[in-house]
Design an enzyme around this catalytic site. Structure first.
Site, PDB file in Angstrom:
ATOM      1  N   ASN A 113       0.809  -1.225   0.000  1.00  0.00           N
ATOM      2  CA  ASN A 113       0.000   0.000   0.000  1.00  0.00           C
ATOM      3  C   ASN A 113       0.844   1.278   0.000  1.00  0.00           C
ATOM      4  O   ASN A 113       0.436   2.278  -0.579  1.00  0.00           O
ATOM      5  CB  ASN A 113      -1.020  -0.008   1.139  1.00  0.00           C
ATOM      6  CG  ASN A 113      -0.387   0.051   2.497  1.00  0.00           C
ATOM      7  OD1 ASN A 113       0.682  -0.519   2.712  1.00  0.00           O
ATOM      8  ND2 ASN A 113      -1.021   0.738   3.421  1.00  0.00           N
ATOM      9  N   GLU A 159       4.869  -4.431  12.343  1.00  0.00           N
ATOM     10  CA  GLU A 159       3.904  -3.324  12.268  1.00  0.00           C
ATOM     11  C   GLU A 159       2.728  -3.835  11.455  1.00  0.00           C
ATOM     12  O   GLU A 159       2.884  -4.216  10.300  1.00  0.00           O
ATOM     13  CB  GLU A 159       4.536  -2.095  11.598  1.00  0.00           C
ATOM     14  CG  GLU A 159       5.728  -1.525  12.351  1.00  0.00           C
ATOM     15  CD  GLU A 159       5.393  -1.048  13.757  1.00  0.00           C
ATOM     16  OE1 GLU A 159       4.215  -0.745  14.040  1.00  0.00           O
ATOM     17  OE2 GLU A 159       6.305  -1.013  14.606  1.00  0.00           O
ATOM     18  N   CYS A 179      -2.967   1.803   6.489  1.00  0.00           N
ATOM     19  CA  CYS A 179      -3.077   1.109   7.782  1.00  0.00           C
ATOM     20  C   CYS A 179      -3.760   1.996   8.805  1.00  0.00           C
ATOM     21  O   CYS A 179      -4.401   1.517   9.728  1.00  0.00           O
ATOM     22  CB  CYS A 179      -1.701   0.678   8.272  1.00  0.00           C
ATOM     23  SG  CYS A 179      -0.544   2.040   8.399  1.00  0.00           S
ATOM     24  N   GLU A 194       8.726   2.968  14.801  1.00  0.00           N
ATOM     25  CA  GLU A 194       9.328   3.250  13.491  1.00  0.00           C
ATOM     26  C   GLU A 194       9.408   4.757  13.284  1.00  0.00           C
ATOM     27  O   GLU A 194       8.889   5.538  14.065  1.00  0.00           O
ATOM     28  CB  GLU A 194       8.468   2.647  12.383  1.00  0.00           C
ATOM     29  CG  GLU A 194       8.639   1.158  12.257  1.00  0.00           C
ATOM     30  CD  GLU A 194       8.388   0.688  10.837  1.00  0.00           C
ATOM     31  OE1 GLU A 194       7.240   0.762  10.395  1.00  0.00           O
ATOM     32  OE2 GLU A 194       9.355   0.250  10.174  1.00  0.00           O
TER      33      GLU A 194
HETATM   34  P1  NAD Z   1       0.420  -9.015   3.993  1.00  0.00           P
HETATM   35  O1  NAD Z   1       0.573  -9.311   5.433  1.00  0.00           O
HETATM   36  O2  NAD Z   1      -0.427  -9.907   3.177  1.00  0.00           O
HETATM   37  O3  NAD Z   1       1.855  -8.998   3.272  1.00  0.00           O
HETATM   38  C1  NAD Z   1       2.898  -8.168   3.730  1.00  0.00           C
HETATM   39  C2  NAD Z   1       4.219  -8.742   3.247  1.00  0.00           C
HETATM   40  O4  NAD Z   1       4.426 -10.007   3.882  1.00  0.00           O
HETATM   41  C3  NAD Z   1       4.275  -9.005   1.742  1.00  0.00           C
HETATM   42  O5  NAD Z   1       5.559  -8.724   1.255  1.00  0.00           O
HETATM   43  C4  NAD Z   1       3.993 -10.493   1.661  1.00  0.00           C
HETATM   44  O6  NAD Z   1       4.511 -11.123   0.508  1.00  0.00           O
HETATM   45  C5  NAD Z   1       4.697 -11.002   2.905  1.00  0.00           C
HETATM   46  N1  NAD Z   1       4.204 -12.288   3.393  1.00  0.00           N
HETATM   47  C6  NAD Z   1       2.983 -12.854   3.204  1.00  0.00           C
HETATM   48  N2  NAD Z   1       2.924 -14.050   3.811  1.00  0.00           N
HETATM   49  C7  NAD Z   1       4.126 -14.249   4.407  1.00  0.00           C
HETATM   50  C8  NAD Z   1       4.667 -15.289   5.204  1.00  0.00           C
HETATM   51  N3  NAD Z   1       3.969 -16.364   5.508  1.00  0.00           N
HETATM   52  N4  NAD Z   1       5.921 -15.145   5.675  1.00  0.00           N
HETATM   53  C9  NAD Z   1       6.647 -14.029   5.410  1.00  0.00           C
HETATM   54  N5  NAD Z   1       6.183 -13.023   4.642  1.00  0.00           N
HETATM   55  C10 NAD Z   1       4.936 -13.119   4.153  1.00  0.00           C
HETATM   56  O7  NAD Z   1      -0.075  -7.485   3.908  1.00  0.00           O
HETATM   57  P2  NAD Z   1      -0.455  -6.647   2.615  1.00  0.00           P
HETATM   58  O8  NAD Z   1      -1.748  -7.135   2.077  1.00  0.00           O
HETATM   59  O9  NAD Z   1       0.719  -6.552   1.711  1.00  0.00           O
HETATM   60  O10 NAD Z   1      -0.656  -5.183   3.273  1.00  0.00           O
HETATM   61  C11 NAD Z   1      -1.813  -4.792   3.930  1.00  0.00           C
HETATM   62  C12 NAD Z   1      -1.651  -4.921   5.440  1.00  0.00           C
HETATM   63  O11 NAD Z   1      -0.525  -4.151   5.868  1.00  0.00           O
HETATM   64  C13 NAD Z   1      -2.831  -4.352   6.208  1.00  0.00           C
HETATM   65  O12 NAD Z   1      -3.145  -5.209   7.277  1.00  0.00           O
HETATM   66  C14 NAD Z   1      -2.310  -3.009   6.725  1.00  0.00           C
HETATM   67  O13 NAD Z   1      -2.961  -2.532   7.880  1.00  0.00           O
HETATM   68  C15 NAD Z   1      -0.897  -3.350   6.989  1.00  0.00           C
HETATM   69  N6  NAD Z   1      -0.055  -2.152   7.051  1.00  0.00           N
HETATM   70  C16 NAD Z   1       0.416  -1.743   8.276  1.00  0.00           C
HETATM   71  C17 NAD Z   1       1.177  -0.592   8.371  1.00  0.00           C
HETATM   72  C18 NAD Z   1       1.741  -0.143   9.695  1.00  0.00           C
HETATM   73  O14 NAD Z   1       2.698   0.640   9.694  1.00  0.00           O
HETATM   74  N7  NAD Z   1       1.226  -0.598  10.823  1.00  0.00           N
HETATM   75  C19 NAD Z   1       1.477   0.140   7.218  1.00  0.00           C
HETATM   76  C20 NAD Z   1       0.990  -0.304   5.992  1.00  0.00           C
HETATM   77  C21 NAD Z   1       0.229  -1.453   5.915  1.00  0.00           C
END
Ligand code: NAD
Length: 486
Positions: A151, A248, A282, A466
């Site tokens: 995102n 995060e 997020c 962060e």
């Molecule tokens: P996601 O958890 O599906 O994926 C995030 C990353 O993790 C990707 O690179 C993905 O390929 C990797 N991943 C997926 N499965 C994995 C595994 N089993 N082991 C290791 N890595 C793995 O999230 P998304 O759909 O890419 O992003 C949306 C989410 O991110 C939402 O929940 C949002 O709230 C969160 N987010 C949080 C923040 C914050 O700072 N708190 C900021 C932006 C987004």
């Protein structure tokens, strides 16, 4: 035009060892193939960790000025390339070109901030006997794995990679498989700025393959992850106890409108927080908690504003909301609109799948209209689960006690905002709420890059905040205590 892209491992661009690939497509028009990227596996991760392990000690032994210089140069290159990269970001992720430019231009400031941190890293000396010195020394942790979401594909990665290299670490970077091109662009910028070739490795691929391979690899000294709670929890369970982990994760952010609020101002704040970035932030506003006497009037304003929102391809002039980023996101968001109806709530406006309408512009993308959901039952999933889309659910409250209780009733605790001029309520709310970010008279979204960022509860594992602030470098360094005698 599509292109075949590679990993960057051991100072060279190369395909995945196993030869597997995946496609990167434009969410506004899925016929538009952006590129083919390697779907890496354990062997690629092993090569990446080996390369970075061999390089970081020399980088750490060099001068802090040299590390800062690379980040300052990267900032200049990023500033020069920001508009070009922003156009690619819109094509790859879907956000509007204004949102994409804001993100890309901010990376330069981010790099400069951490260039400064490279020079500011310090330890402390402690009172002791006259014949010795006792002091602490900050040293890099070693190999830092960076796993990021789609995102904010530039800023989430930059805010991890830049402090890691500023502190003298090496980086194994896995960008989201939804936005691999943005990951590549960041690495290109750093290499052009003079980052030593082996100090960073870029390994593309899916979470279930390369993400898990990184998590399981015992050569990773620290792993910093931003993404969903479900994946963060899985990482926490499988990572080695020797690996430092920063997680995060998601949010279920609320804007709380108190009974003295100016309704036009409240509606503008909510609209920005809920529908900006297509609701895929997020910190995006997902719940509106409103003082009961204002409920109907606020609902009317939000419904009118959402109904006029201009949805379309992110690069088009005047578009306020681009497509959502993936087909899975599109289906998931629409499923929550169905859940709302099934649970007895009322869809006041929006939540329409534009793909299925007559307008041909929308037939090949993931466009939907922003939704305002009213009369939401207190137990509704819409008030608890992260939707991560332009859907906002309203709920009335009676008094500040109830507002606080409802705001804090979800498992998340990332961002909350208040609309009010009543200072005593603000002070009490800010002190008592279990959210990591509290904003007053501004949207839940939008944070300063030099202020600490992170949530409570399921939003963050609290390893270290962060972004800016005094503790940001704690995650990327270890402290050694030295006793120096004569
Ligand atoms: P996601 O958890 O599906 O994926 C995030 C990353 O993790 C990707 O690179 C993905 O390929 C990797 N991943 C997926 N499965 C994995 C595994 N089993 N082991 C290791 N890595 C793995 O999230 P998304 O759909 O890419 O992003 C949306 C989410 O991110 C939402 O929940 C949002 O709230 C969160 N987010 C949080 C923040 C914050 O700072 N708190 C900021 C932006 C987004």
């Amino acid at each position: 035009m599509s292109e075949t892209h590679h990993n960057y491992v051991g100072g060279a661009w190369s395909p995945a060892a196993g030869g597997a690939v995946f496609e990167d497509r434009n969410p506004g028009d899925e016929r538009d193939l952006i590129g083919i990227f390697p779907d890496s596996d354990d062997d690629d991760v092993a090569a990446a960790v080996a390369a970075v392990s061999s390089a970081w000690p020399a980088w750490a032994a060099g001068s802090p000025e040299a590390r800062a210089e690379v980040l300052f140069k990267a900032a200049d290159i990023m500033a020069r390339r920001a508009d070009e990269i922003a156009a690619e970001l819109t094509r790859e992720e879907g956000k509007t070109i204004t949102e994409a430019r804001n993100e890309a231009r901010r990376i330069a400031a981010n790099f400069r901030l951490y260039a400064g941190e490279a020079l500011r890293l310090n330890g402390e000396s402690y009172a002791t006997e006259a014949n010795q010195f006792v002091f602490s020394l900050r040293q890099p942790v070693g190999v830092v794995a960076v796993i990021t979401p789609w995102n904010f594909p530039l800023s989430m990665a930059a805010r991890k990679i830049a402090p890691a290299i500023a502190a003298g670490n090496g980086v194994v970077f896995k960008p989201s498989e939804v936005t691999p091109l943005m990951g590549q662009r960041l690495v290109e910028v750093l290499l052009e700025a003079g980052l030593p070739a082996n100090l960073i490795a870029l390994v593309h691929g899916r979470g279930a393959t390369v993400g898990q391979a990184i998590t399981r690899h015992r050569g990773i000294d620290a792993l910093t992850f931003t993404g969903s709670f479900a994946v963060g929890r899985e990482i926490a369970r499988s990572v080695s106890t020797d690996t430092r982990v920063q997680l995060e994760m998601g949010g279920k952010n609320a804007t709380v409108v108190l009974d003295d609020a100016d309704l036009d101002k409240a509606a503008a704040i909510i609209q920005r927080g809920a529908f900006g970035l297509t609701g895929q932030a997020c910190t995006g506003t997902s719940r509106v908690l409103v003082a009961r006497p204002l409920y109907d009037a606020l609902l009317d304003r939000l419904t009118a504003a959402a109904g006029k929102f201009k949805v379309g391809p992110g690069g088009e002039e005047g578009v306020q909301m681009g497509p959502v980023a993936t087909r899975a996101q599109y289906d998931k968001i629409l499923s929550y609109v169905d859940i709302a109806r099934d649970e007895g709530a009322r869809v006041a406006v929006g939540g329409e799948a534009l793909r299925d309408t007559r307008d041909a512009r929308f037939h090949h993308g993931y466009f939907l209209t922003p939704a305002v959901i009213a009369d939401v039952p207190a137990e509704s999933r819409l008030l608890r689960e992260e939707i991560f889309g332009p859907v906002v659910a309203l709920r009335a409250f009676d008094g500040l006690d109830e507002a606080l209780a409802i705001a804090d009733e979800t498992e998340y605790g990332l961002a909350v905002s208040l609309v009010t001029n009543h200072l005593p309520s603000v002070i009490r709310f800010a002190r008592e709420t279990r959210h990591g970010v509290v904003k007053v008279n501004s949207p839940t979204t939008g944070v300063s890059l030099n202020a600490p960022f992170g949530g409570f509860k399921h939003s963050s594992n609290q390893a270290a905040k962060e972004q800016g602030g005094a503790t940001v470098m704690d995650f990327y360094t270890r402290i050694k205590t030295i006793y120096l005698g004569a």
